[in-house]
Design an enzyme around this catalytic site. Structure first.
Site, PDB file in Angstrom:
ATOM      1  N   THR B 226       0.823  -1.147   0.184  1.00  0.00           N
ATOM      2  CA  THR B 226       0.040   0.044   0.071  1.00  0.00           C
ATOM      3  C   THR B 226       0.813   1.320  -0.039  1.00  0.00           C
ATOM      4  O   THR B 226       1.958   1.056   0.562  1.00  0.00           O
ATOM      5  CB  THR B 226      -0.933   0.071   1.187  1.00  0.00           C
ATOM      6  OG1 THR B 226      -1.484   1.265   1.463  1.00  0.00           O
ATOM      7  CG2 THR B 226      -0.197  -0.407   2.344  1.00  0.00           C
ATOM      8  N   SER B 270      -1.022   3.095  10.848  1.00  0.00           N
ATOM      9  CA  SER B 270      -1.737   2.126  11.617  1.00  0.00           C
ATOM     10  C   SER B 270      -1.056   0.718  11.854  1.00  0.00           C
ATOM     11  O   SER B 270      -0.163   0.469  11.125  1.00  0.00           O
ATOM     12  CB  SER B 270      -3.047   2.011  10.874  1.00  0.00           C
ATOM     13  OG  SER B 270      -2.974   1.089   9.717  1.00  0.00           O
ATOM     14  N   TYR B 272      -2.365  -1.986  10.912  1.00  0.00           N
ATOM     15  CA  TYR B 272      -2.531  -2.533   9.602  1.00  0.00           C
ATOM     16  C   TYR B 272      -1.306  -2.080   8.447  1.00  0.00           C
ATOM     17  O   TYR B 272      -0.666  -3.011   7.788  1.00  0.00           O
ATOM     18  CB  TYR B 272      -3.923  -2.016   8.746  1.00  0.00           C
ATOM     19  CG  TYR B 272      -4.009  -2.158   7.059  1.00  0.00           C
ATOM     20  CD1 TYR B 272      -3.693  -3.548   6.543  1.00  0.00           C
ATOM     21  CD2 TYR B 272      -3.884  -0.980   6.672  1.00  0.00           C
ATOM     22  CE1 TYR B 272      -3.579  -3.322   5.158  1.00  0.00           C
ATOM     23  CE2 TYR B 272      -3.624  -0.912   5.073  1.00  0.00           C
ATOM     24  CZ  TYR B 272      -3.695  -2.063   4.519  1.00  0.00           C
ATOM     25  OH  TYR B 272      -3.636  -2.036   3.011  1.00  0.00           O
ATOM     26  N   HIS B 273      -1.249  -0.825   8.476  1.00  0.00           N
ATOM     27  CA  HIS B 273       0.047  -0.446   7.609  1.00  0.00           C
ATOM     28  C   HIS B 273       1.328  -0.789   8.097  1.00  0.00           C
ATOM     29  O   HIS B 273       2.335  -1.351   7.335  1.00  0.00           O
ATOM     30  CB  HIS B 273       0.318   0.990   7.548  1.00  0.00           C
ATOM     31  CG  HIS B 273      -0.780   1.695   6.853  1.00  0.00           C
ATOM     32  ND1 HIS B 273      -2.168   2.402   7.256  1.00  0.00           N
ATOM     33  CD2 HIS B 273      -1.085   1.823   5.468  1.00  0.00           C
ATOM     34  CE1 HIS B 273      -2.888   2.681   6.332  1.00  0.00           C
ATOM     35  NE2 HIS B 273      -2.382   2.587   5.312  1.00  0.00           N
ATOM     36  N   LYS B 276       1.944  -4.440   6.629  1.00  0.00           N
ATOM     37  CA  LYS B 276       2.494  -4.142   5.357  1.00  0.00           C
ATOM     38  C   LYS B 276       3.867  -3.977   5.082  1.00  0.00           C
ATOM     39  O   LYS B 276       4.641  -4.450   4.359  1.00  0.00           O
ATOM     40  CB  LYS B 276       1.485  -3.279   4.627  1.00  0.00           C
ATOM     41  CG  LYS B 276       0.094  -3.488   4.384  1.00  0.00           C
ATOM     42  CD  LYS B 276       0.071  -4.643   3.314  1.00  0.00           C
ATOM     43  CE  LYS B 276      -1.441  -4.832   2.876  1.00  0.00           C
ATOM     44  NZ  LYS B 276      -1.653  -5.776   1.705  1.00  0.00           N
TER      45      LYS B 276
END
Lengths: 429, 511
Positions: B226, B270, B272-273, B276
């Site tokens: 991302t 976050s 989530y990031h 990644k």
């Protein structure tokens, strides 16, 4: 099945002169016995004088235009894409498929990947994947237990000769351990074992052989002593009716300089590249000839290659020009090329069309190479030994008729000796 | 064709058989520790799984253009009947790509564990474009498009052995990894969700890398990253494509160092990031250790509902989420506009993002599939087709809604539940896809937004949006607080557009 057995020992690259020398000096007493008991002759290698071609010729009795192996590298037909021929590309049957009885074939170069056969086959260099180097597969755990190595790790030689020599000797010991296991375990008619560490050793340390004061002289001699011990161990196990054939596939001599044939072709207007990037795939439409290792010259003929330029009618002219060029070349005030072979003179068979048009043989000390990216005519490298064409050896002893060994043998004659030695009806057909 | 000159070196249909040093009579090396060296005397040998008659050959010598197994498509030469496995095939991107590639002649297999369906349900939401059960989707793909998708229900983290078996059975030549949780707010709900995301994304991918090493090391991995990995550095430092360019230099203390080829800094926003970013390092290292080939695809904000395939039949539509957890911003804006809910900008609303339409993303993925990385290469692309502030994106949606659908679209700013810069410079580079892979965006953003309005205004879909409109406004705060973000202001659209154009000149750098 004939009761005659053949024991076949290969010493990769070992020249007649070196073997005689070490036998006489007492370094190789077992070898001395072998060569004194039977006949011991210089032998011609294949053209070119490299292991893949020579061993393919030895095991098939055929010349390259019959068995299809012209080098370690070749071109995919109608392209400039390089391929690496192996046992799958061998177009003639190896002797073990043509005799009645079973064989144990251990470490013969250019027999990878192995195929099902009557007996045991463990391939020699260039073997890549262990699983495809061993037949039958059930032998793999046994070999692993014996720490069997397909080849010595030559990378070590670029880091440390001590590491290299240690690996060389360990490889030999493990190979002999496996060989003796197979000797006892299987019933066989031909037992063929090739020692390939000799070739590696002579490439890197030929100078240590010639120079008695060299740091690694004793190590060099020590390895040959081990090879001789192995020969002794095998000789002791032989029966009276067995025949021993011992040979090398090519000879060796001192290497002074690597000489780059493609660079010479480039400098003399025979070879050029698209985008000026030196790579086989970039050969330009102006190219008249190019070379593959070691010194196989191909005429860039129309309809044969994607950007072929030379017509059938012009081929002879280019060949003559090339012969003139190479005959006239000198380096360090010495003649560079000893002999130039035309394919029609040295090959015959159905693959003559894909054979190199000319094959060069370097003068003593000059190691001819096909490296296409070379930036100069000649260079020195870590290597101090190079192959020779006419100084391989052949020794035959045991139960056989001396008359069957040619006076001036070459690698193509070996299959005939096996056939005679076995008195094998199937093979004689 | 962008990949005409790629060679078997890049092709997943080869086995890298070994390295051979011809300086001393053909010495096989055990390790692929380097490419063929410049001397041309050390060669890497390859075998073609599709053309075994070639035997062992130099993988650098046959180009895609010359190889009959690579065939021309509008997106470059593509491996005939290429076996592509899509992880997360039930998702918004996965399903769309499965149909797209199936139509291009790829043999598509897919894996999903329906996590996305369950997570959206957990939020009390649903996909506003209805999708059916997988069995019906597969049936429709076959019936309408003639596309066969070999599907297996597998959780890539929990059921690693099952995944391994399936990969062994299919032997995919490329693996597209869409099988991760794609939501920042979801990862910030609470500790359980944060751990779930890390486990699913990081550990799931790590397991996949080991499986690839053991079974399909030649296959290329296209893993969705991302743009959010980079964050939005307040210095305005350019966001390069994963690595610093060759001429990047670090100056410090009157000394300087080359940064060329090093991973650029990541600044995730976050958990989530963060997952990644961890994936990035895992893929980078695995490529290095095991000669895997991977693309890390830093995708921008995705939007849209259309490709020729998903639009071919209502049963083939891909999902569209609008809830606070899984709705991407443009998709959410259109849903809000359809219901006359003012479009919600978080905080200042001046966050700048790269974006790309669904159809264009599919084309990019195809171009990357057609041009696999070299063995051992970890490559990164920034997969965006343009850059705009969230305000600008809102204006576009508003403009289209007003102009073509006569909707009184308004825009509002609400409290920002996230911890992020909402006013910042932004210079993202996205040159590789156009320059190296021949990609030109085909989708006009206004046209795609118009198409979305058309679809979302259909009564049955509008009703589904209406039913779930309460899940659009965010309640998940990065601080852990759970309360609905409150409106700060309604925006005077015309005045703001003018001002925003001025701001853009300052903040959006050269690009």
């Amino acid at each position: 099945m004939s009761k005659k057995r053949i024991i076949f020992i290969g010493l990769d690259g070992v020249p007649f002169g070196l073997l005689k020398d070490l036998a006489q000096k007492g370094v190789m007493p077992n070898t001395k016995k072998v060569i004194e008991q039977g006949c011991f002759r210089k032998m011609f290698s294949s053209v070119p004088e490299i292991s893949s071609v020579a061993w393919s010729s030895i095991i098939t009795g055929k010349n390259p235009a019959e068995h299809g192996i012209f080098g370690f590298t070749d071109l995919i037909p109608n392209s400039y894409s390089m391929r690496f021929p192996n046992f799958s590309n061998l177009k003639a049957e190896p002797f073990w498929n043509l005799i009645e009885g079973p064989s144990v074939i251990l470490n013969v170069p250019s027999t990878y990947p192995v195929k099902p056969m009557n007996g045991v086959h463990i391939s020699g260099f260039v073997s890549i994947d262990f699983k495809r180097s061993v037949y039958p597969l059930e032998l793999i755990p046994v070999l692993q237990e014996k720490d069997y190595r397909l080849d010595v790790n030559s990378e070590y030689a670029h880091k440390s000769f001590d590491l290299f020599l240690s690996d060389l000797n360990k490889t030999l010991e493990a190979r002999m351990d496996a060989a003796m296991y197979l000797w006892n375990k299987y019933a066989w008619q031909v037992f063929m074992l090739v020692f390939t560490g000799t070739d590696r050793l002579m490439h890197f340390l030929w100078n240590a052989y010639e120079d008695e004061k060299h740091t690694y002289h004793d190590s060099f001699i020590g390895h040959f002593r081990k090879v001789d011990e192995a020969i002794g161990e095998i000789s002791q196990k032989m029966r009276d009716e067995d025949t021993l054939i011992m040979l090398s596939d090519h000879g060796f001599e001192r290497l002074d300089k690597d000489v780059y044939i493609n660079h010479i072709l480039k400098e003399n207007g025979f070879l050029s590249f698209q985008d000026n990037t030196a790579h086989l795939k970039n050969i330009s439409g102006d190219t008249k000839a190019f070379a593959l290792d070691p010194a196989r010259i191909y005429i860039n003929q129309k309809e044969k290659y994607p950007r072929g330029r030379v017509s059938v009618n012009d081929r002879e002219k280019i060949i003559t020009d090339l012969i003139d060029l190479f005959q006239s070349l000198t380096l360090d005030n010495k003649k560079l090329i000893r002999k130039i072979f035309r394919k029609e003179d040295v090959y015959h068979g159905q693959f003559l069309d894909v054979a190199p048009d000319l094959i060069l043989l370097g003068e003593e000390g000059f190691n001819l190479k096909g490296n296409i990216k070379a930036q100069r005519v000649a260079d020195r490298s870590i290597f101090s030994g190079k192959h020779t064409l006419d100084t391989a050896f052949l020794a035959v002893s045991g139960s056989f008729e001396k008359g069957v060994v040619p006076e001036a043998p070459c690698v193509y004659d070996i299959w005939g000796l096996i056939r005679e030695g076995l008195e094998d009806k199937k093979a004689k057909k | 064709m962008h990949n005409a000159k790629c060679t078997c070196w890049n092709c997943p249909a080869i086995n890298l058989a070994g390295k051979v040093d011809f300086r001393a009579c053909g010495q096989a090396g055990a390790q692929f520790d380097k490419k063929a060296d410049d001397s041309q005397e050390t060669h890497i040998m390859a075998e073609c799984k599709r053309r075994p008659d070639l035997g062992l050959f130099d993988p650098m010598s046959i180009t895609f253009e010359e190889c009959p197994e690579w065939q021309k498509t509008p997106y470059g030469y593509l491996l005939k009947n290429m076996r592509v496995m899509i992880l997360g095939v039930d998702g918004y991107l996965g399903w769309t790509l499965a149909l797209w590639l199936g139509r291009l002649g790829c043999q598509v297999s897919g894996v999903d564990n329906y996590n996305r369906r369950n997570w959206v349900k957990e939020r009390g939401a649903h996909t506003v474009i209805p999708i059916s059960r997988m069995s019906e989707r597969l049936h429709a793909a076959k019936e309408v498009l003639g596309v066969n998708i070999n599907f297996r229900e597998i959780d890539i983290y929990e059921e690693r052995d099952k995944l391994k078996e399936f990969i062994d059975e299919i032997k995919p030549e490329a693996i597209v990894h869409y099988g991760e949780c794609p939501s920042a707010p979801f990862s910030m709900i609470d500790v359980e969700h944060a751990i779930d995301v890390q486990r699913n994304n990081v550990l799931g991918t790590l397991g996949l890398l080991f499986t690839m090493r053991d079974i399909v090391p030649e296959s290329s991995l296209l893993k969705l990253g991302t743009m959010g990995e980079y964050g939005t550095p307040l210095t305005g430092r350019p966001l390069f494509e994963g690595m610093f360019p060759a001429d990047a230099v670090l100056h410090w203390d009157n000394r300087e160092w080359s940064l060329g080829g090093e991973l650029t800094p990541r600044d995730p926003v976050s958990f989530y990031h963060v997952s990644k970013v961890q994936d990035t390092f895992n893929c980078y290292e695995a490529s290095k250790y095991w000669w895997l080939r991977s693309y890390d695809i830093m995708q921008g904000v995705i939007f849209g509902v259309h490709t020729e395939e998903v639009s071919a039949d209502p049963r083939l539509r891909t999902r569209l989420d609008i809830d606070e957890w899984f709705g991407t911003i443009i998709n959410r804006f259109v849903a809000q506009a359809v219901l006359d809910i003012p479009l919600t900008l978080y905080g200042a609303g001046q966050q700048i993002r790269g974006f790309i339409a669904l159809r264009d993303a599919m084309e990019c993925m195809t171009r990357l599939l057609a041009s696999p990385p070299e063995p051992g290469q970890y490559a990164v692309v920034n997969q965006i087709s343009g850059v705009k502030s969230l305000r600008q994106l809102a204006y576009i949606v508003a403009k289209v809604g007003r102009k073509h659908f006569n909707l009184p679209v308004q825009i509002q700013r609400i409290e920002n539940p996230r911890v992020e810069a909402d006013i910042h410079p932004f210079e993202a580079l996205y040159e590789k896809l156009p320059k190296q892979y021949g990609f030109e965006p085909k989708v006009d953003i206004e046209e795609e937004v118009r198409r979305m309005f058309e679809l979302l205004m259909k009564p049955e879909i509008r009703a589904r949006i209406e039913e779930k409109k309460h899940v659009i406004i965010p309640k998940t705060w990065w601080s852990g607080v759970k309360r609905e973000a409150q409106r700060i202001e309604l925006i005077n659209l015309e005045k703001e557009i003018k001002e925003d154009e001025e701001r853009a000149k300052i903040f959006m750098g050269k690009k």
